[in-house]
Enzyme design. Sequence first.
Site, PDB file in Angstrom:
ATOM      1  N   GLU A 115      -4.613  -9.198  -1.188  1.00  0.00           N
ATOM      2  CA  GLU A 115      -5.000  -8.999   0.212  1.00  0.00           C
ATOM      3  C   GLU A 115      -6.425  -8.489   0.305  1.00  0.00           C
ATOM      4  O   GLU A 115      -6.813  -7.548  -0.388  1.00  0.00           O
ATOM      5  CB  GLU A 115      -4.056  -8.009   0.905  1.00  0.00           C
ATOM      6  CG  GLU A 115      -4.317  -7.883   2.395  1.00  0.00           C
ATOM      7  CD  GLU A 115      -3.330  -6.950   3.076  1.00  0.00           C
ATOM      8  OE1 GLU A 115      -2.123  -7.166   2.935  1.00  0.00           O
ATOM      9  OE2 GLU A 115      -3.784  -6.001   3.725  1.00  0.00           O
ATOM     10  N   GLU A 170       0.834  -1.200   0.000  1.00  0.00           N
ATOM     11  CA  GLU A 170       0.000   0.000   0.000  1.00  0.00           C
ATOM     12  C   GLU A 170       0.871   1.254   0.000  1.00  0.00           C
ATOM     13  O   GLU A 170       0.736   2.139   0.845  1.00  0.00           O
ATOM     14  CB  GLU A 170      -0.978  -0.039   1.171  1.00  0.00           C
ATOM     15  CG  GLU A 170      -1.908  -1.252   1.087  1.00  0.00           C
ATOM     16  CD  GLU A 170      -2.889  -1.385   2.242  1.00  0.00           C
ATOM     17  OE1 GLU A 170      -2.921  -0.493   3.114  1.00  0.00           O
ATOM     18  OE2 GLU A 170      -3.639  -2.390   2.267  1.00  0.00           O
TER      19      GLU A 170
END
Length: 487
Positions: free
Chosen positions: A318, A215
């Site tokens: 994820e 991220e």
Amino acid sequence: MPPSLRVAALVGLLPSVVLAANVTTPNPGTTYGTWDGWGTSLAWWANAFGGGSSATTLANLFFTTETVTFDGVSLPGLGLNIVRYNAGACSFNADPDGDTMVESPDIPSIKQMAAFWTNWESTDPTTSDWTWTVDANQRNMLSLAVQRGAIAELFSNSPVWWMLYNLNPSGSNDGSSDNLESWNYDQHAIYLANIAQKAKESWGVTFTSVEAFNEPSATYWVGTDGTQEGCHFDVSTMSSVIGYLSTELSSRGLTSTIISASDEETYDLATSTLSQYTSAALSKIGRINVHGYEYGGGRRDTLYSAVKAAGKKLWNSEYGESDATGLSLASNLMLDLYWLHNTAWVYWQVLDVEGWGLITADINSATTSGVAQKYFVLAQFTRHIRPGMTILSSGQANTAVAYDASSKLLAIVAINNAASSQVLEFSLSEFATPGTSGALVSRWETQMVSGGIQYEEFSDTFLSGSTFSATFPANTIMTFEVSNVVL
């Protein structure tokens, strides 16, 4: 992985699927690739449970399709075949300048993943500057998973603390600034490549891929109050690191290990990042990874088109949320399979706090307290859409279809996330051979409500010509397996 504010994806926010005449007609002429598999990240649950007495039981539960007794209850093994191993960023020694790691006051010790490289003075992993005995629990679960047939990805939440401007592996001081020092771009790549080499030579693990970021475009990786390891990277920095990583992997002969990038939090961010890579960096990426935290939003289709145009593979690497019933999981996963066309799907923490975990657990005390209904919902997918199967066009956003050519088996997973019962019909009229009329269609059912049917098999559905149907109670997921099907 999700910061604490991610408690979204509430069931009430999910749109109910509107079925066109309640008939699904899969199209065998439109396919979306070979399914690579289902997985889980190992940090942090494996750090807590990977070395205990239950480690083997957990490995059997998650990485086989056997029936496994856990906490006195017989459970269907999920058959996951992908693990994501987290390269740690934390150590508590002083660096050659006398500096020590800066710790966020809010990060628990179980989320401080141990770093192997403790001293920058030597890049040679055989020297005392590298400590390979740490992170024993996560490494043990990695080995147990691989022994059961799993493939592995190496990923990083943050570079090692001494590579960072503020020495804090939970993030920069403002969250939006690059925290990896510019002179350490190659050091981050060396760290990951050396772990991959060590795993191959000493652990019996050949990483399928290496991901250097997590991220990275997010601005919530703030070291002053971070609850985990995290690091912001500008896209230009990502491109540079990817180039170094490619060189370091190649120099170690790890030519079969691809680079994946960049594990952005959302589909839309991933599309943006993909468009900004340098051409050199893009040429070195073997797969695009994205996280599923946009839930019912975002343009999955736009990302798929961009990835396809770039000639890359695509994984949802994820996903997680707080809905213990599994209704959010099933609804969002169906959206992925219908619009994103990813070829793998990875749950974040199989053991986690109530709602988030497939098994409810306190990783700080390494204790468990029950199996969530979403465990059985996920089993509907993982036990029937198996690695190597071809994903077919279902024609409906509430249905996933996969085909095994070797066994001529067709698997159909469908959900009714409406508040009322529905009769759903499935037509195999587009197939050359739609099975044998009158033959049993094996059926499994899970109710996506607390206390509902968990995972039960029924022998009450039969093929009539090229069609069959079933009554779906409200908030129910079912899987059907049809034999002797020819495309």
